[in-house]
Design an enzyme around this catalytic site. Sequence first.
Site, mmCIF file in Angstrom:
data_model
loop_
_atom_site.group_PDB
_atom_site.id
_atom_site.type_symbol
_atom_site.label_atom_id
_atom_site.label_comp_id
_atom_site.label_asym_id
_atom_site.label_seq_id
_atom_site.Cartn_x
_atom_site.Cartn_y
_atom_site.Cartn_z
ATOM 1 N N GLU A 132 0.878 -1.171 0.000
ATOM 2 C CA GLU A 132 0.000 0.000 0.000
ATOM 3 C C GLU A 132 0.918 1.225 0.000
ATOM 4 O O GLU A 132 1.517 1.550 1.018
ATOM 5 C CB GLU A 132 -0.909 0.019 1.230
ATOM 6 C CG GLU A 132 -1.789 1.273 1.294
ATOM 7 C CD GLU A 132 -2.445 1.499 2.638
ATOM 8 O OE1 GLU A 132 -2.678 2.673 2.975
ATOM 9 O OE2 GLU A 132 -2.721 0.525 3.352
ATOM 10 N N ARG A 168 0.815 10.360 -0.009
ATOM 11 C CA ARG A 168 1.106 11.451 0.933
ATOM 12 C C ARG A 168 2.232 12.359 0.462
ATOM 13 O O ARG A 168 2.522 13.364 1.106
ATOM 14 C CB ARG A 168 1.493 10.874 2.308
ATOM 15 C CG ARG A 168 0.396 10.076 2.968
ATOM 16 C CD ARG A 168 0.827 9.569 4.317
ATOM 17 N NE ARG A 168 -0.094 8.568 4.845
ATOM 18 C CZ ARG A 168 0.074 7.921 5.982
ATOM 19 N NH1 ARG A 168 1.141 8.152 6.722
ATOM 20 N NH2 ARG A 168 -0.808 7.023 6.374
ATOM 21 N N THR A 216 -4.111 6.191 1.296
ATOM 22 C CA THR A 216 -4.432 7.593 1.585
ATOM 23 C C THR A 216 -5.206 8.225 0.435
ATOM 24 O O THR A 216 -4.917 9.350 0.015
ATOM 25 C CB THR A 216 -3.155 8.407 1.934
ATOM 26 O OG1 THR A 216 -2.278 7.620 2.745
ATOM 27 C CG2 THR A 216 -3.517 9.661 2.731
ATOM 28 N N LYS A 233 -10.806 -1.328 5.960
ATOM 29 C CA LYS A 233 -9.617 -0.924 6.705
ATOM 30 C C LYS A 233 -10.092 -0.346 8.036
ATOM 31 O O LYS A 233 -11.008 0.481 8.059
ATOM 32 C CB LYS A 233 -8.841 0.133 5.919
ATOM 33 C CG LYS A 233 -7.643 0.716 6.676
ATOM 34 C CD LYS A 233 -6.835 1.632 5.788
ATOM 35 C CE LYS A 233 -5.630 2.191 6.526
ATOM 36 N NZ LYS A 233 -4.695 2.885 5.623
#
Length: 206
Positions: A41, A45, A69, A129
């Site tokens: 993953e 960011r 994200t 998640k």
Amino acid sequence: MTTGADLLGLSPVMPVVVLDDAADAVPTARALLAGGIGVIELTLRTPAALASIERIAAEVPEIVIGAGTVTAPEHAKQAADAGAKFLVTPGCTDSVLDAAFDTGLPFLPGASTVSEAMRLAERGLTALKFFPAEASGGVAYLKSIGGPLPGLRFCPTGGITVKTAPDYLALSTVGCIGGSWLTPKDALAAKDFGKIEAFAAEASKL
């Protein structure tokens, strides 16, 4: 077609990776793969994130590269266009959820409350998640909601360490965990990909 549930079975630990330099993308992916981890993953960011996903998708096709994200609708399409094979969101708004569905990619939507989890289940999403895991109640919280929500499975992420990982993985509602400790900032800064491989090898045996 791969589903969110399938994503939970790829590895006991899903590395949560933050890269500041796209040049580190391929060596990081190869180090994780060499350590026995077949999924990443890579979080959106940093400005290097999309280019990093592109490089891994093109040069290390053996690893399943996803974008984490995802916090805005446009992120979903950008990640898909870069070659991401799945998406992960820290939480969910209707627009982000719709954009994720529009890509056709499997995704793990973020939830930290019972109501959020129920709402996502109403949309047909049963692999979620759980974020931020430790701050939201951790193992005890997930154990508590397993009774009323037995059809849901989670990838808890946030604050989990190699020491606490087994406690999460022992829960029937947990398919895998997200871990940022596999690719620490100091190892990336030093380009110590051997250390990353060693952490991956340890994590793959959890």
